[in-house]
Scaffold this active site. Sequence first.
Site, PDB file in Angstrom:
ATOM      1  N   SER A  15     -60.563   5.844 -40.584  1.00  0.00           N
ATOM      2  CA  SER A  15     -62.270   5.237 -39.633  1.00  0.00           C
ATOM      3  C   SER A  15     -62.038   6.327 -38.832  1.00  0.00           C
ATOM      4  O   SER A  15     -61.948   6.991 -37.947  1.00  0.00           O
ATOM      5  CB  SER A  15     -61.703   3.651 -39.096  1.00  0.00           C
ATOM      6  OG  SER A  15     -60.607   4.138 -38.159  1.00  0.00           O
ATOM      7  N   ASP A  36     -52.526   7.155 -40.512  1.00  0.00           N
ATOM      8  CA  ASP A  36     -53.097   6.149 -39.765  1.00  0.00           C
ATOM      9  C   ASP A  36     -52.440   4.778 -40.224  1.00  0.00           C
ATOM     10  O   ASP A  36     -51.262   4.997 -40.725  1.00  0.00           O
ATOM     11  CB  ASP A  36     -54.609   5.651 -40.412  1.00  0.00           C
ATOM     12  CG  ASP A  36     -55.049   4.591 -39.690  1.00  0.00           C
ATOM     13  OD1 ASP A  36     -55.178   4.026 -38.798  1.00  0.00           O
ATOM     14  OD2 ASP A  36     -55.923   5.668 -39.444  1.00  0.00           O
ATOM     15  N   TYR A 154     -57.013   5.907 -20.397  1.00  0.00           N
ATOM     16  CA  TYR A 154     -57.507   6.959 -21.179  1.00  0.00           C
ATOM     17  C   TYR A 154     -58.094   8.263 -21.680  1.00  0.00           C
ATOM     18  O   TYR A 154     -57.602   9.144 -21.630  1.00  0.00           O
ATOM     19  CB  TYR A 154     -58.801   6.327 -21.436  1.00  0.00           C
ATOM     20  CG  TYR A 154     -59.700   6.842 -23.125  1.00  0.00           C
ATOM     21  CD1 TYR A 154     -59.637   6.676 -23.852  1.00  0.00           C
ATOM     22  CD2 TYR A 154     -60.463   7.861 -22.667  1.00  0.00           C
ATOM     23  CE1 TYR A 154     -59.792   7.957 -25.065  1.00  0.00           C
ATOM     24  CE2 TYR A 154     -61.469   8.022 -24.163  1.00  0.00           C
ATOM     25  CZ  TYR A 154     -60.785   8.110 -24.984  1.00  0.00           C
ATOM     26  OH  TYR A 154     -62.033   8.222 -25.902  1.00  0.00           O
ATOM     27  N   LYS A 158     -56.573  11.904 -22.552  1.00  0.00           N
ATOM     28  CA  LYS A 158     -57.049  12.948 -23.436  1.00  0.00           C
ATOM     29  C   LYS A 158     -57.742  14.385 -22.238  1.00  0.00           C
ATOM     30  O   LYS A 158     -57.754  15.329 -22.460  1.00  0.00           O
ATOM     31  CB  LYS A 158     -58.990  12.471 -23.035  1.00  0.00           C
ATOM     32  CG  LYS A 158     -58.620  11.404 -24.080  1.00  0.00           C
ATOM     33  CD  LYS A 158     -58.307  11.521 -25.230  1.00  0.00           C
ATOM     34  CE  LYS A 158     -58.768  10.910 -26.561  1.00  0.00           C
ATOM     35  NZ  LYS A 158     -58.589  11.548 -27.959  1.00  0.00           N
ATOM     36  N   PHE A 187     -69.804   7.970 -28.623  1.00  0.00           N
ATOM     37  CA  PHE A 187     -70.587   8.460 -30.435  1.00  0.00           C
ATOM     38  C   PHE A 187     -70.636   6.642 -30.991  1.00  0.00           C
ATOM     39  O   PHE A 187     -69.881   6.107 -30.362  1.00  0.00           O
ATOM     40  CB  PHE A 187     -69.688   9.424 -30.838  1.00  0.00           C
ATOM     41  CG  PHE A 187     -70.130  10.850 -31.089  1.00  0.00           C
ATOM     42  CD1 PHE A 187     -69.711  11.349 -32.352  1.00  0.00           C
ATOM     43  CD2 PHE A 187     -69.876  11.493 -30.197  1.00  0.00           C
ATOM     44  CE1 PHE A 187     -70.661  12.777 -32.360  1.00  0.00           C
ATOM     45  CE2 PHE A 187     -70.412  13.042 -29.810  1.00  0.00           C
ATOM     46  CZ  PHE A 187     -70.433  13.245 -31.295  1.00  0.00           C
ATOM     47  N   THR A 189     -69.041   4.728 -33.236  1.00  0.00           N
ATOM     48  CA  THR A 189     -67.885   4.611 -34.389  1.00  0.00           C
ATOM     49  C   THR A 189     -67.224   3.051 -33.984  1.00  0.00           C
ATOM     50  O   THR A 189     -67.486   2.126 -32.971  1.00  0.00           O
ATOM     51  CB  THR A 189     -66.325   5.195 -33.682  1.00  0.00           C
ATOM     52  OG1 THR A 189     -65.758   4.609 -32.195  1.00  0.00           O
ATOM     53  CG2 THR A 189     -66.729   6.847 -33.512  1.00  0.00           C
TER      54      THR A 189
END
Length: 255
Positions: A15, A36, A154, A158, A187, A189
Amino acid sequence: MDVKGKVALVTGGASGLGEAVALALRDAGARVVVLDRQLAALTDIESIPCDITDGAALSAIVTDIVDRHGPIAILANMAGIGGIGPIATPAGPGDVAAFRQVIDVNLIGAVAVTAHVAHAMIANAPDGADGERGIILNACSIASFEGQEGMGAYSASKAALAALTLIWARDLSRHAIRCVGIAPGFFATPMTAHMPTALVDELIDGMEFPRRAGTAKEFADAAMFLIRSPMINAEVLRLDGGARPPARTRWTAAA
């Protein structure tokens, strides 16, 4: 790199941005395999259920892919989860278990996949004028550089991936393997689909131009550009419309 006929492995490809990268590689003629936790229903793309934090399973899966499809030339580390929570509040310490889960998936999972795939890539035959053996693409984030309030786990995961992009490029350059990254901003998503409208509006307002959510296709286009450009190595490309997020948003859960 000419991706036609190459074997490409995309984690988190069921996805979102991972799916878009998998589809772009497929459409360019690559033989794509997706790892996944959920099966990907994508035409002409093999999907393998996998927990990328399981090192033993990864070793067997990578060996099987190489045996059945041939050398892996492209790895896109796209798997990731989100997480919000402060390090501490007046009520008590932050949720360290939740922090660890984000690190395990976003960072340790990517490290484990890269270790096994890069080991296999080293045995690839040199290809093209430069003798390139492979490329690794890391999905970083603008949170790699400007994490906001509550984004400790997070941002840590990253930021580490962004730093590792240079280190892995240096580790693997003697084997003619490149490593690059993309740091997307906001974005559209599945991960961001449930964000409150007020917060989305604020994030978009912080962009320079264009002031809108990025699309999965735009991310995939950038990924294909990096994969095809041999002189781009050890670089993390910001893909964010010029956004520089503030330390904290004005939006609150009570707004």
